[in-house]
Design a protein around this motif. Structure first.
Motif, short mmCIF file in Angstrom:
data_model
loop_
_atom_site.label_atom_id
_atom_site.label_comp_id
_atom_site.label_asym_id
_atom_site.label_seq_id
_atom_site.Cartn_x
_atom_site.Cartn_y
_atom_site.Cartn_z
N LYS A 85 5.17 23.48 10.88
CA LYS A 85 5.21 24.79 11.51
C LYS A 85 6.42 24.80 12.42
N PRO A 86 7.52 25.46 12.02
CA PRO A 86 8.79 25.33 12.78
C PRO A 86 8.70 25.84 14.21
N LYS A 87 8.01 26.95 14.45
CA LYS A 87 7.98 27.51 15.81
C LYS A 87 7.28 26.58 16.79
N GLN A 88 6.20 25.95 16.31
CA GLN A 88 5.44 25.06 17.19
C GLN A 88 5.93 23.61 17.13
N GLN A 89 6.89 23.33 16.21
CA GLN A 89 7.35 21.96 15.99
C GLN A 89 6.15 21.03 15.73
N LYS A 90 5.31 21.47 14.79
CA LYS A 90 4.10 20.73 14.44
C LYS A 90 4.22 20.27 13.00
N VAL A 91 3.98 18.98 12.74
CA VAL A 91 4.13 18.40 11.42
C VAL A 91 2.80 17.77 11.01
N GLU A 92 2.50 17.86 9.71
CA GLU A 92 1.30 17.23 9.17
C GLU A 92 1.71 16.46 7.91
N LEU A 93 1.44 15.17 7.90
CA LEU A 93 1.80 14.29 6.79
C LEU A 93 0.54 13.73 6.16
N GLU A 94 0.54 13.66 4.83
CA GLU A 94 -0.55 13.04 4.09
C GLU A 94 0.00 11.78 3.44
N MET A 95 -0.55 10.64 3.82
CA MET A 95 0.00 9.36 3.38
C MET A 95 -1.06 8.57 2.65
N ALA A 96 -0.62 7.86 1.58
CA ALA A 96 -1.55 7.06 0.78
C ALA A 96 -1.89 5.76 1.50
N ILE A 97 -3.11 5.30 1.29
CA ILE A 97 -3.59 4.04 1.86
C ILE A 97 -3.62 2.99 0.74
N ASP A 98 -3.12 1.82 1.05
CA ASP A 98 -3.10 0.73 0.08
C ASP A 98 -4.52 0.15 -0.03
N THR A 99 -5.25 0.61 -1.06
CA THR A 99 -6.64 0.16 -1.22
C THR A 99 -6.75 -1.26 -1.75
N LEU A 100 -5.62 -1.82 -2.23
CA LEU A 100 -5.63 -3.19 -2.73
C LEU A 100 -5.31 -4.22 -1.66
N ASN A 101 -5.01 -3.74 -0.47
CA ASN A 101 -4.70 -4.65 0.63
C ASN A 101 -5.95 -5.41 1.04
N PRO A 102 -5.84 -6.70 1.36
CA PRO A 102 -7.05 -7.47 1.75
C PRO A 102 -7.70 -6.97 3.03
N ASN A 103 -6.95 -6.25 3.86
CA ASN A 103 -7.52 -5.72 5.09
C ASN A 103 -8.32 -4.43 4.85
N TYR A 104 -8.28 -3.89 3.65
CA TYR A 104 -8.98 -2.63 3.36
C TYR A 104 -10.43 -2.92 2.96
N CYS A 105 -11.37 -2.22 3.62
CA CYS A 105 -12.80 -2.38 3.33
C CYS A 105 -13.19 -1.34 2.27
N ARG A 106 -13.41 -1.80 1.04
CA ARG A 106 -13.66 -0.88 -0.06
C ARG A 106 -15.02 -0.17 0.07
N SER A 107 -16.03 -0.89 0.52
CA SER A 107 -17.36 -0.26 0.65
C SER A 107 -17.34 0.85 1.69
N LYS A 108 -16.62 0.62 2.77
CA LYS A 108 -16.53 1.66 3.80
C LYS A 108 -15.77 2.88 3.27
N GLY A 109 -14.70 2.64 2.50
CA GLY A 109 -13.94 3.75 1.93
C GLY A 109 -14.78 4.56 0.97
N GLU A 110 -15.64 3.90 0.14
CA GLU A 110 -16.51 4.63 -0.78
C GLU A 110 -17.56 5.45 -0.02
N GLN A 111 -18.09 4.89 1.07
CA GLN A 111 -19.10 5.60 1.86
C GLN A 111 -18.50 6.86 2.49
N ILE A 112 -17.29 6.74 3.03
CA ILE A 112 -16.64 7.91 3.65
C ILE A 112 -16.38 8.99 2.60
#
Length: 684
Positions: free
Chosen positions: A50-77
């Motif tokens: 939104k240029p007037k408010q200088q507000k930005v919204e980004l959608e970024m992918a999460i690396d689900t194969l990373n060992p730090n990622y909890c797959r069961s929690k992601g499925e529940q959400i």
């Protein structure tokens, strides 16, 4: 010299200013990520701004194969957000929380001091930043999960009832028509915090294309961070003489607009401060300190400063509250600025802060919830107002931070009276904007205020006048000699001795003074400046000369005529308010300050050709007696005199009349058919 030899210059670097991305370059501050995930691993799925408010919204992918990622929690959400069904509206199509949304907020309101630098081949290229945005995770998917949960519960409850009962169930509905919105209601709605938030939400998103770090387009855009030309015309800002460069590094006096410290010594030294003009010194001091007694201000300005000059300057940047000076709202919130908390424009902030200052003129204590309920501002803005001039007390509210300054009130009654008139005008504006109720206008009784009477007795007024005469004895003697010379030139023998000048000690009158119930709570230490006795024409400072009575009559008559020429119908309450505003605009010592009673004002209205209209108001009305007294200009000398008189006769019989009745009565009495525009003009 020894220090310079120990620290030699190793290398000189040329600095260039790049202009290609002057108003397009933003700095994004991402949140801290795990060490196992770098920004190269992050995939930007979408981006919008939104240029007037200088507000930005980004959608970024999460690396689900990373060992730090909890797959069961992601499925529940994902299950909580989208449910078991699969359609295009699902947030997570893979039945796994595989993306995260980030929303931005401004990290700094003033980014003019920041730049992006690129070092290459012994050259440093600088590009000024247009904005600094901090990206934070957005949890709107949790709201969506709650909405899904409520829908499922509602569906389960609805399934218990039979279909036949749902079809036969007939409910009675009531249709209501809303009243047309008034101008004051529309202004309050437009200036409210909810409306501003809604207007910001209505700004459309502009979708952007994201290019990765190694993309050819990104490499092309990064070239704009380098200065396109090394000529003199491109970098004239960086080519300065030693004296100019030193002046840029250490300007003589620069007043920061944002994030000012509380003490002026942190902005300017006292030596630097006293090199500025007196008006600028007072403005800087008041802008930083916010609240200050007059004695403290004189001590900061140094010895030898003229107190009268300081009084003239302080009234331009501050208002008197309980004998102390509080900086004006428009000084703290200049035009075209907005709140750092809510984005509310400066005009609305000034009005809300004026309401807080006005409350402190009537009481030592202010309740934060009451201020927020009246002003409709966010809690952070209200807290800023209160912190400027008060201290929070547990289970009591906010108390004005300085004690009542009786010394200033006694030494400068003319300044106090002028400030009192200005506050009456501000109160009238606040009543119209906020539609204040009687509980807001009536001051609360506090023990802390018992030591400061709201009204000044006759004996105290006489003592103040005596002290004033003693201070101005030399001036009185000069005026006496001047009057004596004038009398001799007119062959008038008047024997008079300045030693015989005395203060008229008036008895306390039992007659009703001018009603100032709407303003009497202002704790400025004096009454409203109007004389308490109706038949009295004596000045507060002594006996008036014979010719002064005629001048007072002429000035009062001129005011009444000019007022009724602009507004043909006025109540006594409104006329007194306009008269007090007129007094506030007059210089000190004007003849009208001698004291004008209610009776004198009403007699002058009748003498100028006006008539009192006895409007039959309903007996249960909550209006004050002064609001029930209505005066109208009977003959203005224009073509609508006859129509106006007929209209006034109609309202003398009924306080509420339909428009068609008025139009028919005007046509019968005046013998002509008036069109809608002419009737509107007469009614206006």
């Amino acid at each position: 010299m020894a220090n310079e030899e120990d620290d030699p210059i190793i290398q000189e670097i040329d600095v260039f200013l790049a202009r290609s991305l002057l108003e397009k370059l933003y700095l994004f501050q991402y949140p801290i990520r795990p060490a196992s995930m770098t920004y190269d691993d992050v995939t930007h799925l979408s981006a919008k701004i939104k240029p007037k408010q200088q507000k930005v919204e980004l959608e970024m992918a999460i690396d689900t194969l990373n060992p730090n990622y909890c797959r069961s929690k992601g499925e529940q959400i994902a299950l909580n957000v989208d449910g078991t069904c699969t359609d295009e509206t699902n947030t997570y199509s893979s039945k796994l929380m595989d993306k995260q949304t980030f929303c931005s907020s401004q990290a700094a309101s003033n980014v003019s001091r920041y730049a992006a630098a690129v070092y290459k081949k012994g050259e440093l290229h600088l590009t000024p930043l247009h904005g600094i945005l901090q990206l934070r995770p957005s949890f709107t998917y949790l709201d969506k999960a709650d909405a899904k949960h409520r829908e499922r519960e509602a569906a389960n409850e609805g399934g218990d009832s039979s279909q036949d009962e749902a079809e036969d169930d007939v409910k009675q509905i009531t249709v209501r028509f809303s009243r047309p919105e008034t101008e004051q209601a529309r202004q309050r709605r437009v200036q409210s915090y909810e409306f501003l938030q809604k207007r910001q939400a209505e700004e459309h998103w502009v979708h952007l294309h994201y290019y990765g770090l190694k993309d050819s387009r990104s490499e092309h855009e990064r070239q704009y961070l380098f200065s396109q030309g090394h000529g003199l015309a491109e970098n004239t800002e960086l080519i300065k003489s030693p004296s100019e460069y030193l002046m840029m590094l250490m300007p003589p006096s620069v007043e920061e607009e944002n994030d000012k410290p509380m003490a002026p010594s942190n902005v300017l030294s006292m030596a630097q401060l006293r090199t500025l003009p007196l008006a600028d010194q007072i403005k800087i001091l008041m802008k930083n300190v916010k609240v200050m007694p007059f004695a403290n201000l004189m001590s900061l300005l140094g010895s030898g400063t003229d107190s009268m000059a300081v009084l003239r300057c302080i009234q331009q940047v501050a208002m008197l509250v309980q004998g102390n000076w509080v900086v004006k709202s428009d000084v703290l919130y200049p035009k075209d600025t907005s709140s750092p908390h809510s984005g509310v424009p400066a005009e609305v902030l000034c009005r809300g802060r004026d309401f807080v200052m006005w409350k402190f003129t009537r009481d030592r204590w202010v309740v934060r919830k009451e201020v927020a309920a009246v002003t409709k501002l966010c809690p952070e803005d209200v807290k800023d107002f209160l912190e400027h001039m008060s201290v929070a007390r547990i289970n009591k509210g906010w108390e004005f931070m300085l004690p009542y300054d009786e010394d200033f009130v006694k030494k400068h009654p003319d300044i106090v009276q002028r400030q009192h008139m200005l506050w009456m005008g501000i109160q009238a504006k606040l009543e119209k904007v906020y539609n204040l109720l009687k509980e807001h206008l009536t001051p609360k009784k506090q023990e802390a205020q018992s030591a400061h009477p709201l009204l000044v007795s006759g004996e105290q007024r006489v003592n103040m006048a005596k002290a004033k005469v003693k201070q101005n004895y030399g001036q009185l003697e000069k005026e006496f000699q001047k009057q004596k010379a004038e009398m001799k030139s007119n062959d008038t023998s008047v024997k008079m001795d300045v030693s015989n000048i005395r203060i008229k000690e008036e008895p306390v009158s039992d007659e009703e003074p001018m009603d100032t119930s709407a303003y009497e709570g202002m704790n400025n230490g004096i009454v409203n400046g109007l004389h308490a006795e109706e038949d009295s024409t004596d000045s507060l400072n002594g006996h008036l000369p014979g010719g002064c009575i005629d001048r007072v009559t002429q000035e009062l008559k001129a005011f009444v005529l000019s007022t009724f020429k602009k507004q043909f119908v006025l109540t006594l309450s409104e006329l007194k308010r306009l008269f007090n505003l007129h007094l506030a605009s007059l210089p000190p010592g004007h003849t009208l300050f001698s004291g004008i009673s209610d009776k004198m004002l009403q007699d002058m209205v009748l003498d100028t050709g006006c008539k009192q209209i006895l409007v039959p108001f309903p007996p249960q009305t909550a209006a004050s007696p002064d609001e029930l007294k209505v005066y109208a200009l009977w003959e203005a000398g224009d073509t609508y005199d006859q129509h106006r008189q007929v209209l006034l006769e109609i309202f003398s019989k009924n306080y509420r009349v339909r428009r068609n009745v008025i139009q028919n009565q005007l046509s019968q009495e005046c013998g002509e058919d008036l069109n809608k525009q002419e009737v509107d003009r007469v009614l206006k």
